[in-house]
Scaffold this motif. Structure first.
Motif, PDB file in Angstrom:
ATOM      1  N   SER A   1       0.812  -1.213   0.000  1.00  0.00           N
ATOM      2  CA  SER A   1       0.000   0.000   0.000  1.00  0.00           C
ATOM      3  C   SER A   1       0.844   1.260   0.000  1.00  0.00           C
ATOM      4  CB  SER A   1      -0.914  -0.009   1.232  1.00  0.00           C
ATOM      5  OG  SER A   1      -0.143  -0.081   2.425  1.00  0.00           O
ATOM      6  N   SER A   2       2.113   1.134   0.272  1.00  0.00           N
ATOM      7  CA  SER A   2       2.962   2.313   0.288  1.00  0.00           C
ATOM      8  C   SER A   2       4.359   1.959  -0.174  1.00  0.00           C
ATOM      9  CB  SER A   2       3.023   2.901   1.709  1.00  0.00           C
ATOM     10  OG  SER A   2       3.557   1.950   2.608  1.00  0.00           O
ATOM     11  N   GLU A   3       5.104   2.961  -0.626  1.00  0.00           N
ATOM     12  CA  GLU A   3       6.469   2.769  -1.102  1.00  0.00           C
ATOM     13  C   GLU A   3       7.459   3.284  -0.060  1.00  0.00           C
ATOM     14  OE1 GLU A   3       7.478   1.320  -3.673  1.00  0.00           O
ATOM     15  OE2 GLU A   3       5.826   1.232  -5.103  1.00  0.00           O
ATOM     16  N   PRO A   4       8.658   2.698  -0.006  1.00  0.00           N
ATOM     17  CA  PRO A   4       9.683   3.263   0.862  1.00  0.00           C
ATOM     18  C   PRO A   4      10.001   4.703   0.447  1.00  0.00           C
ATOM     19  CG  PRO A   4      10.324   1.089   0.044  1.00  0.00           C
ATOM     20  CD  PRO A   4       9.111   1.500  -0.711  1.00  0.00           C
ATOM     21  N   ILE A   5      10.396   5.501   1.404  1.00  0.00           N
ATOM     22  CA  ILE A   5      10.746   6.898   1.129  1.00  0.00           C
ATOM     23  C   ILE A   5      12.054   6.944   0.355  1.00  0.00           C
ATOM     24  CG2 ILE A   5      11.303   9.126   2.169  1.00  0.00           C
ATOM     25  CD1 ILE A   5       9.628   8.262   4.572  1.00  0.00           C
ATOM     26  N   ILE A   6      12.062   7.733  -0.742  1.00  0.00           N
ATOM     27  CA  ILE A   6      13.253   7.822  -1.591  1.00  0.00           C
ATOM     28  C   ILE A   6      14.423   8.401  -0.792  1.00  0.00           C
ATOM     29  CG2 ILE A   6      14.219   8.918  -3.638  1.00  0.00           C
ATOM     30  CD1 ILE A   6      11.458   8.824  -4.866  1.00  0.00           C
ATOM     31  N   GLY A   7      15.561   7.730  -0.869  1.00  0.00           N
ATOM     32  CA  GLY A   7      16.764   8.219  -0.214  1.00  0.00           C
ATOM     33  C   GLY A   7      16.928   7.754   1.221  1.00  0.00           C
ATOM     34  N   ALA A   8      15.875   7.199   1.828  1.00  0.00           N
ATOM     35  CA  ALA A   8      15.964   6.783   3.232  1.00  0.00           C
ATOM     36  C   ALA A   8      16.475   5.347   3.316  1.00  0.00           C
ATOM     37  CB  ALA A   8      14.606   6.892   3.898  1.00  0.00           C
TER      38      ALA A   8
ATOM     39  N   ALA B   1      18.587  -1.157   2.999  1.00  0.00           N
ATOM     40  CA  ALA B   1      18.004  -0.940   1.681  1.00  0.00           C
ATOM     41  C   ALA B   1      17.731   0.546   1.474  1.00  0.00           C
ATOM     42  CB  ALA B   1      16.715  -1.725   1.537  1.00  0.00           C
ATOM     43  N   THR B   2      18.069   1.019   0.292  1.00  0.00           N
ATOM     44  CA  THR B   2      17.818   2.417  -0.064  1.00  0.00           C
ATOM     45  C   THR B   2      17.158   2.477  -1.431  1.00  0.00           C
ATOM     46  OG1 THR B   2      19.815   3.094   1.133  1.00  0.00           O
ATOM     47  CG2 THR B   2      18.824   4.700  -0.360  1.00  0.00           C
ATOM     48  N   LEU B   3      15.990   3.129  -1.494  1.00  0.00           N
ATOM     49  CA  LEU B   3      15.334   3.364  -2.771  1.00  0.00           C
ATOM     50  C   LEU B   3      15.851   4.694  -3.302  1.00  0.00           C
ATOM     51  CD1 LEU B   3      13.181   2.624  -4.889  1.00  0.00           C
ATOM     52  CD2 LEU B   3      11.506   3.834  -3.496  1.00  0.00           C
ATOM     53  N   THR B   4      16.664   4.621  -4.349  1.00  0.00           N
ATOM     54  CA  THR B   4      17.315   5.839  -4.839  1.00  0.00           C
ATOM     55  C   THR B   4      16.574   6.495  -5.984  1.00  0.00           C
ATOM     56  OG1 THR B   4      18.691   4.545  -6.367  1.00  0.00           O
ATOM     57  CG2 THR B   4      19.577   4.967  -4.174  1.00  0.00           C
ATOM     58  N   MET B   5      15.581   5.808  -6.585  1.00  0.00           N
ATOM     59  CA  MET B   5      14.861   6.389  -7.710  1.00  0.00           C
ATOM     60  C   MET B   5      13.500   5.722  -7.814  1.00  0.00           C
ATOM     61  SD  MET B   5      16.132   6.756 -11.665  1.00  0.00           S
ATOM     62  CE  MET B   5      16.459   5.007 -11.773  1.00  0.00           C
ATOM     63  N   ASN B   6      12.468   6.498  -8.049  1.00  0.00           N
ATOM     64  CA  ASN B   6      11.124   5.956  -8.187  1.00  0.00           C
ATOM     65  C   ASN B   6      10.334   6.898  -9.077  1.00  0.00           C
ATOM     66  OD1 ASN B   6       8.121   5.828  -6.449  1.00  0.00           O
ATOM     67  ND2 ASN B   6       8.963   4.037  -7.474  1.00  0.00           N
TER      68      ASN B   6
ATOM     69  N   ILE C   1      22.976  -2.729   0.878  1.00  0.00           N
ATOM     70  CA  ILE C   1      24.348  -2.766   1.374  1.00  0.00           C
ATOM     71  C   ILE C   1      24.460  -3.888   2.404  1.00  0.00           C
ATOM     72  CG2 ILE C   1      26.176  -1.477   2.535  1.00  0.00           C
ATOM     73  CD1 ILE C   1      24.907   1.081   1.524  1.00  0.00           C
ATOM     74  N   TRP C   2      25.351  -4.845   2.102  1.00  0.00           N
ATOM     75  CA  TRP C   2      25.577  -5.984   2.985  1.00  0.00           C
ATOM     76  C   TRP C   2      26.525  -5.577   4.120  1.00  0.00           C
ATOM     77  CZ3 TRP C   2      23.571 -11.020   1.903  1.00  0.00           C
ATOM     78  CH2 TRP C   2      22.861 -11.099   0.710  1.00  0.00           C
ATOM     79  N   PRO C   3      26.615  -6.366   5.201  1.00  0.00           N
ATOM     80  CA  PRO C   3      27.534  -6.045   6.301  1.00  0.00           C
ATOM     81  C   PRO C   3      28.984  -5.906   5.856  1.00  0.00           C
ATOM     82  CG  PRO C   3      25.986  -7.749   6.985  1.00  0.00           C
ATOM     83  CD  PRO C   3      25.759  -7.537   5.528  1.00  0.00           C
ATOM     84  N   THR C   4      29.360  -6.582   4.783  1.00  0.00           N
ATOM     85  CA  THR C   4      30.731  -6.487   4.277  1.00  0.00           C
ATOM     86  C   THR C   4      30.978  -5.187   3.513  1.00  0.00           C
ATOM     87  OG1 THR C   4      30.073  -7.604   2.247  1.00  0.00           O
ATOM     88  CG2 THR C   4      30.905  -8.987   4.047  1.00  0.00           C
ATOM     89  N   GLY C   5      29.910  -4.430   3.244  1.00  0.00           N
ATOM     90  CA  GLY C   5      30.036  -3.215   2.444  1.00  0.00           C
ATOM     91  C   GLY C   5      29.711  -3.433   0.980  1.00  0.00           C
ATOM     92  N   ASN C   6      29.588  -4.689   0.554  1.00  0.00           N
ATOM     93  CA  ASN C   6      29.225  -4.972  -0.839  1.00  0.00           C
ATOM     94  C   ASN C   6      27.796  -4.524  -1.118  1.00  0.00           C
ATOM     95  OD1 ASN C   6      31.701  -6.155  -1.401  1.00  0.00           O
ATOM     96  ND2 ASN C   6      31.019  -8.188  -0.759  1.00  0.00           N
ATOM     97  N   LYS C   7      27.538  -4.217  -2.384  1.00  0.00           N
ATOM     98  CA  LYS C   7      26.220  -3.745  -2.780  1.00  0.00           C
ATOM     99  C   LYS C   7      25.549  -4.724  -3.742  1.00  0.00           C
ATOM    100  CE  LYS C   7      26.848   1.287  -2.455  1.00  0.00           C
ATOM    101  NZ  LYS C   7      26.791   2.573  -3.230  1.00  0.00           N
ATOM    102  N   THR C   8      24.234  -4.831  -3.604  1.00  0.00           N
ATOM    103  CA  THR C   8      23.396  -5.491  -4.605  1.00  0.00           C
ATOM    104  C   THR C   8      22.412  -4.448  -5.101  1.00  0.00           C
ATOM    105  OG1 THR C   8      23.564  -7.694  -3.607  1.00  0.00           O
ATOM    106  CG2 THR C   8      21.684  -7.286  -5.041  1.00  0.00           C
ATOM    107  N   ILE C   9      22.398  -4.221  -6.402  1.00  0.00           N
ATOM    108  CA  ILE C   9      21.528  -3.192  -6.976  1.00  0.00           C
ATOM    109  C   ILE C   9      20.463  -3.863  -7.835  1.00  0.00           C
ATOM    110  CG2 ILE C   9      21.404  -1.176  -8.471  1.00  0.00           C
ATOM    111  CD1 ILE C   9      24.301  -0.560  -7.713  1.00  0.00           C
TER     112      ILE C   9
ATOM    113  N   CYS D   1      16.535 -12.445  -2.762  1.00  0.00           N
ATOM    114  CA  CYS D   1      15.275 -12.036  -2.141  1.00  0.00           C
ATOM    115  C   CYS D   1      15.560 -11.037  -1.031  1.00  0.00           C
ATOM    116  CB  CYS D   1      14.535 -13.227  -1.543  1.00  0.00           C
ATOM    117  SG  CYS D   1      14.022 -14.488  -2.735  1.00  0.00           S
ATOM    118  N   PHE D   2      14.651 -10.094  -0.863  1.00  0.00           N
ATOM    119  CA  PHE D   2      14.803  -9.175   0.264  1.00  0.00           C
ATOM    120  C   PHE D   2      13.456  -9.008   0.965  1.00  0.00           C
ATOM    121  CE2 PHE D   2      13.444  -6.288  -3.089  1.00  0.00           C
ATOM    122  CZ  PHE D   2      12.617  -5.374  -2.447  1.00  0.00           C
ATOM    123  N   LYS D   3      13.570  -8.679   2.249  1.00  0.00           N
ATOM    124  CA  LYS D   3      12.400  -8.494   3.089  1.00  0.00           C
ATOM    125  C   LYS D   3      12.592  -7.215   3.887  1.00  0.00           C
ATOM    126  CE  LYS D   3      12.096 -11.399   6.414  1.00  0.00           C
ATOM    127  NZ  LYS D   3      11.857 -12.661   7.136  1.00  0.00           N
ATOM    128  N   LEU D   4      11.675  -6.252   3.726  1.00  0.00           N
ATOM    129  CA  LEU D   4      11.770  -4.986   4.446  1.00  0.00           C
ATOM    130  C   LEU D   4      11.112  -5.087   5.813  1.00  0.00           C
ATOM    131  CD1 LEU D   4      10.962  -2.489   1.557  1.00  0.00           C
ATOM    132  CD2 LEU D   4      13.194  -3.162   2.421  1.00  0.00           C
TER     133      LEU D   4
END
Length: 420
Positions: free
Chosen positions: A324-331, A353-358, A372-380, A417-420
């Motif tokens: 019903s709602s989207e994550p806030i952009i940039g948060a 998780a960061t939503l950078t564009m919508n 961003i994983w605990p190791t600092g690696n990113k999945t986009i 897979c991700f879960k917010l």
């Protein structure tokens, strides 16, 4: 035309014979399909139940479990013997309402006291039990008319014998009703997209000939492919009001497995071949050109998700509801990230998780998640219209219980897979 209510007790068989002689009309020129009995019973005496079941099968009595009715134990055996007979047509005639209850368990001896019982009496009871079980097996193995199937499939017998006492094997999903050839009453009109209905029609038509799936297929896991060639369901053409789809079965790989399905309103027809189980839909593999000659009609039930509960059918959506709602952009928000390989869970970690564009322009949606994983690696995970990528690689998104979204990397075949 008749109703059997309450516990099955000695004397019920003779009562049925007397009443049926007056109330049942017999063959009306075609069949005895109108001679039906509604069942609402917890079961009861096995010996009496076997005689009733034999009467149903031999005399063409149809069975019904109506809205809110319950049928367990020996009653379930009676229900499975529902059939219609005629000089030229004979067919299974058993109907379960989606709000009815049907449960199987094996016959058992109920001792209500701790009194001593003679060994002779136990021997007699044992012989009677074996004799009745043999009669049930004979009934179960009677062939379904115009078919190589049996009135009770072997895997239903197996499940029945595994369940004891109040532990019942329930017919509570679309798959179980379809596999065990039980017609459902109260089915709503199918509202799913034709592609989804075609997918289920293909998979169910194959697997209902074979057995219950360990994990029922779910079209929600195969949506929005990157290209048409990667699609599980491919639209071929439309002709009049009919749409033709090519469906690749989940069993495809080392052997051929797929269908050609035509959807026209509520009507479905199909043909195909599954090499893993060596089973046919219609007369096997076909093309649009020879479809009419090689295809068979497919019942509406096969177009539903097999894992769907019967009680959900009354108004259940076939697709998951959107958030019903989207994550806030940039948060940045806390999330759980999981990577699955073909062998199972590969990595589960807390992530950010960061939503950078919508953006939505002309119904074309574009968005981008950074994890961003605990190791600092990113999945986009990025979306551009119907095109998805993971770290720049083509991706196929799908939904899965317990996760916000999942995506299959089309190159590595790993699933993220991700879960917010």
């Amino acid at each position: 035309m008749l109703t059997l209510e309450g516990e099955i007790v000695p004397g019920d068989f003779s009562s049925l014979v007397d009443i049926a002689a007056k109330e049942f009309l017999g063959v009306d020129g075609e069949s005895s399909a109108h001679d039906t009995i509604c069942l609402d019973s917890p079961g009861g005496d096995v010996t009496e139940g076997v005689k009733l079941a034999e009467f149903f099968y031999k005399n063409g009595v149809g069975t019904v479990i109506d809205d809110g009715a319950e049928c367990y134990s020996m009653c379930a055996i009676l229900f499975m013997m529902g059939i219609a007979q005629g000089p030229e047509v004979t067919f299974v005639n058993r109907k379960l309402h989606i709000n009815g209850k049907l449960g199987f368990h094996r016959p058992y001896l109920s001792l209500t006291t701790e009194s001593l019982v003679s060994t002779k009496a136990l021997a007699v009871a044992h012989d009677v039990a074996l004799e009745n079980m043999n009669k049930i097996m004979v009934l179960a193995n009677n062939l379904v008319p115009w078919s190589n199937s049996t009135m009770m499939r072997p895997d239903l017998i197996q499940e029945m014998l595994k369940h004891v006492g109040n532990d019942f094997f329930y017919i509570d999903t679309v798959e179980k009703a379809g596999r065990f050839e039980i017609e459902l009453l109260g089915l709503p009109r199918q509202s799913a997209p034709p592609e989804e209905r075609a997918y289920y029609a293909c998979e169910n038509s194959f697997h209902w000939q074979v057995g219950l799936m360990k994990e029922p297929v779910d079209a929600r896991k195969f949506q929005k492919p990157v290209t048409q060639d990667e699609a599980i369901v491919k639209f071929l053409q439309a002709e009049g009001g009919t749409k033709y789809f090519s469906v690749t079965s989940m069993d495809a790989g080392y052997s051929e497995a797929g269908c050609l399905i035509a959807v026209n309103g509520d009507s479905l027809q199909g043909c195909g071949y599954n090499g893993m189980y060596n089973v046919l839909l219609g007369q096997g593999t076909c093309t649009v050109e020879n479809f009419a000659a090689r295809s068979w009609h497919i019942g509406q039930l096969a177009s539903y998700r097999p894992g769907l509960k019967l009680q959900e059918l009354g108004g259940a959506a076939t697709q998951p509801k959107e958030a019903s709602s989207e994550p806030i952009i940039g948060a940045k928000v806390p999330a759980t990230c999981t990577v699955f390989s073909k062998q199972g869970v590969k990595e589960v970690e807390p992530c950010a998780a960061t939503l950078t564009m919508n953006v939505v322009v002309d119904d074309r949606r574009t968005d981008r998640y950074e994890f961003i994983w605990p190791t600092g690696n990113k999945t986009i995970l990025a979306r551009d219209g119907d095109f998805f990528t993971i770290n720049g690689k083509p991706s196929i998104p799908y939904t899965e219980d317990g996760y916000t979204l999942c995506a299959l990397n089309s190159e590595t075949r790993n699933r993220f897979c991700f879960k917010l």
